[in-house]
Scaffold this motif. Structure first.
Motif, mmCIF file in Angstrom:
data_model
loop_
_atom_site.group_PDB
_atom_site.id
_atom_site.type_symbol
_atom_site.label_atom_id
_atom_site.label_comp_id
_atom_site.label_asym_id
_atom_site.label_seq_id
_atom_site.Cartn_x
_atom_site.Cartn_y
_atom_site.Cartn_z
ATOM 1 N N CYS A 68 4.588 -3.587 13.864
ATOM 2 C CA CYS A 68 3.321 -3.384 14.582
ATOM 3 C C CYS A 68 2.991 -4.598 15.440
ATOM 4 O O CYS A 68 2.606 -4.465 16.614
ATOM 5 C CB CYS A 68 2.202 -3.102 13.579
ATOM 6 S SG CYS A 68 0.565 -2.914 14.316
ATOM 7 N N SER B 217 5.870 -1.047 3.866
ATOM 8 C CA SER B 217 4.652 -1.271 4.636
ATOM 9 C C SER B 217 4.672 -2.649 5.282
ATOM 10 O O SER B 217 4.214 -2.824 6.418
ATOM 11 C CB SER B 217 3.430 -1.128 3.719
ATOM 12 O OG SER B 217 2.234 -1.235 4.458
ATOM 13 N N CYS B 218 5.201 -3.619 4.567
ATOM 14 C CA CYS B 218 5.308 -4.972 5.117
ATOM 15 C C CYS B 218 6.197 -4.970 6.365
ATOM 16 O O CYS B 218 5.864 -5.595 7.382
ATOM 17 C CB CYS B 218 5.853 -5.911 4.057
ATOM 18 S SG CYS B 218 5.925 -7.647 4.580
ATOM 19 N N ARG C 82 -4.418 -0.724 12.418
ATOM 20 C CA ARG C 82 -3.565 -0.092 11.413
ATOM 21 C C ARG C 82 -3.689 -0.887 10.121
ATOM 22 O O ARG C 82 -3.978 -2.100 10.150
ATOM 23 C CB ARG C 82 -2.111 -0.053 11.867
ATOM 24 C CG ARG C 82 -1.848 0.930 13.002
ATOM 25 C CD ARG C 82 -0.371 0.996 13.354
ATOM 26 N NE ARG C 82 0.429 1.506 12.237
ATOM 27 C CZ ARG C 82 1.761 1.535 12.238
ATOM 28 N NH1 ARG C 82 2.438 1.090 13.287
ATOM 29 N NH2 ARG C 82 2.424 2.007 11.191
ATOM 30 N N ARG D 246 -3.764 -6.322 1.043
ATOM 31 C CA ARG D 246 -3.936 -5.205 1.965
ATOM 32 C C ARG D 246 -4.522 -5.817 3.227
ATOM 33 O O ARG D 246 -5.499 -6.588 3.153
ATOM 34 C CB ARG D 246 -4.860 -4.137 1.385
ATOM 35 C CG ARG D 246 -4.746 -2.809 2.122
ATOM 36 C CD ARG D 246 -5.587 -1.723 1.478
ATOM 37 N NE ARG D 246 -5.166 -0.406 1.925
ATOM 38 C CZ ARG D 246 -5.997 0.635 2.019
ATOM 39 N NH1 ARG D 246 -7.266 0.512 1.668
ATOM 40 N NH2 ARG D 246 -5.547 1.802 2.435
ATOM 41 N N ASP E 124 6.684 -2.484 8.331
ATOM 42 C CA ASP E 124 5.917 -1.801 9.377
ATOM 43 C C ASP E 124 4.889 -2.732 10.009
ATOM 44 O O ASP E 124 4.610 -2.641 11.214
ATOM 45 C CB ASP E 124 5.220 -0.577 8.801
ATOM 46 C CG ASP E 124 6.188 0.545 8.449
ATOM 47 O OD1 ASP E 124 7.339 0.507 8.930
ATOM 48 O OD2 ASP E 124 5.790 1.448 7.679
ATOM 49 N N ALA E 125 4.303 -3.613 9.197
ATOM 50 C CA ALA E 125 3.315 -4.557 9.724
ATOM 51 C C ALA E 125 3.952 -5.482 10.754
ATOM 52 O O ALA E 125 3.375 -5.750 11.821
ATOM 53 C CB ALA E 125 2.704 -5.373 8.585
ATOM 54 N N PHE F 204 -2.009 -2.031 6.333
ATOM 55 C CA PHE F 204 -0.732 -2.221 5.652
ATOM 56 C C PHE F 204 -0.975 -2.850 4.283
ATOM 57 O O PHE F 204 -1.978 -3.546 4.080
ATOM 58 C CB PHE F 204 0.191 -3.134 6.468
ATOM 59 C CG PHE F 204 0.423 -2.655 7.874
ATOM 60 C CD1 PHE F 204 1.419 -1.727 8.148
ATOM 61 C CD2 PHE F 204 -0.369 -3.103 8.918
ATOM 62 C CE1 PHE F 204 1.625 -1.261 9.438
ATOM 63 C CE2 PHE F 204 -0.174 -2.657 10.211
ATOM 64 C CZ PHE F 204 0.828 -1.731 10.479
#
Length: 422
Positions: free
Chosen positions: A120, A113-114, A105, A169, A116-117, A107
């Motif tokens: 994950c 997004s951070c 994935r 990224r 979500d990382a 990020f």
């Protein structure tokens, strides 16, 4: 033929050493340990073929600018170089091509997004793999069983403190387990022709694969556990499907394609592509090419690579001699002793990487000092890995400077296996 090699490290020294057998060679900017080095910009050099060594100039579009000026270039344009300069795009390409690879994935530094990382990571099992999407000189990959360390690495990359824009990224991948192997193919825009030999690099700083990731502390080729038939199988899984996908996307890829694989219990998985010969993998691969290397690279650049590349069965082992403090804060300016003595040994070649000319008035003319993290690539060659290993380490013992560091176990398993079979 006159060949201009762009770059200044051990890989470019290896290129120059092999190409000078059949061509007139100039290296820019080179270094004081590479013959025929010049500070003349590539665009000002008149040559029949330009060979671009490092990933940075490729990602920056040097091949495009040279081609626009009517030059013949071995090296992809910026669009093809994105296979290395954007790991996120590379994963997209190989997934579309059907190449087996680790789940992933992507990020970025956006706060959502951070978050979500981190979520994950919590959902994964170790080992945890966090990569910069952009270029990080081979040091942007964290592989760890420590979840807290993985969380900290995500924060350091995404906030820019670890690798600047290159890390803002990231790619978080499924952790894989198994031996790693590297392969190379020469591409002419339509076809990918395999170099039929496998290489194993040692990225960790310390013996036993401990310590931080580096640009590479040494390598060996060929491999007893990856014969030419396995090389062909891995190539069929990766190179041709990827090149076909690049063609579908309008990318005319002319240069070398480096594939790093992990041989997992569930089958091989592609870890990464690089768009240039690896360093130090080039140092144990290029000298073993028995084909005319200048003609081979010229043909690829012109869009007509030959169908077969002949590579010697000899073994080569490369041991990287590095500066104290590498990879985080290498010390420089130390006088290097013993290069000539090491080079005089049978089957030994020393390639210069992070070196500069000594400025001390008391130093012998032509003396070199350390000028980077990875300073010298000491290579032994022989009929098998045991002989090559012994020659490389005998040569290393003849070289010194304050704080010189190197791994003592490069190719040790391959050497033991070769010795046991003789």
């Amino acid at each position: 033929m006159k060949v201009c090699i762009v770059g200044q490290g051990g890989r470019e020294h290896a290129y120059a050493s092999v190409l000078s057998r059949v061509a007139d060679v100039v290296v820019t900017p080179g270094n004081p340990g590479i013959p025929a080095s010049t500070r003349t910009p590539p665009i000002e050099i008149d040559a029949d073929l330009f060979v671009i060594g490092p990933e940075g100039p490729l990602a920056d579009g040097l091949a495009d600018r040279l081609r626009a000026d009517g030059r013949l270039v071995f090296g992809p344009g910026a669009d093809g170089a994105a296979l290395e300069s954007s790991k996120a795009w590379m994963k997209e390409v190989v997934s579309a091509a059907g190449v087996p690879t680790a789940g992933f994935r992507v990020f970025d530094s956006d706060p959502g997004s951070c978050r979500d990382a981190h979520a994950c990571l919590e959902a994964l099992a170790p080992p945890y793999v966090v990569k910069t999407s952009g270029l990080a000189a081979g040091k942007g990959v964290l592989v760890t069983d420590n979840l807290a360390a993985a969380h900290a690495d995500v924060d350091a990359k995404l906030d820019g403190s670890a690798f600047g824009p290159a890390g803002q990224r990231i790619v978080i991948e499924e952790g894989l387990v198994g031996p790693e192997v590297s392969l190379f193919a020469i591409c002419d825009g339509r076809r990918a022709v395999l170099l039929p030999t496998a290489v194993r690099d040692h990225k960790r700083l310390g013996d036993g694969d401990t310590g931080p990731n580096t640009g590479g502390m040494g390598c060996v080729s060929p491999l007893g556990d990856v014969d030419r038939a396995v090389c062909r199988e891995l190539a069929a899984l990766s190179f041709s499907p990827t090149l076909d996908e690049l063609v579908r996307r309008g990318v005319d890829y002319r240069g070398v394609l480096y594939a790093g694989f992990m041989l997992t219990p569930d089958g091989p998985r592609l870890l990464e592509y690089n768009v240039r010969f690896g360093d130090p993998e080039a140092q144990v691969t290029l000298p073993r090419i028995d084909s005319d290397l200048a003609a081979l690279l010229w043909g690829a650049a012109a869009g007509e690579v030959r169908d077969e590349i002949v590579v010697s069965d000899d073994a080569m082992v490369c041991v990287v001699c590095a500066s104290e403090g590498y990879p985080s804060a290498p010390r420089t300016g130390d006088l290097i002793a013993g290069i000539e003595a090491a080079s005089a040994l049978d089957g030994v070649t020393v390639f210069c990487a992070g070196v500069a000319a000594a400025s001390d008035s008391e130093a012998t003319p032509g003396s070199l000092v350390t000028a980077g993290g990875r300073v010298l690539n000491v290579c032994g060659r022989g009929p098998n890995a045991a002989v090559a290993h012994a020659r490389a380490y005998e040569a290393v013992q003849r070289i010194s400077w304050p704080g010189m560091t190197f791994r003592t176990d490069i190719a040790a398993p391959e050497a033991r296996a070769a010795a046991a079979s003789t």
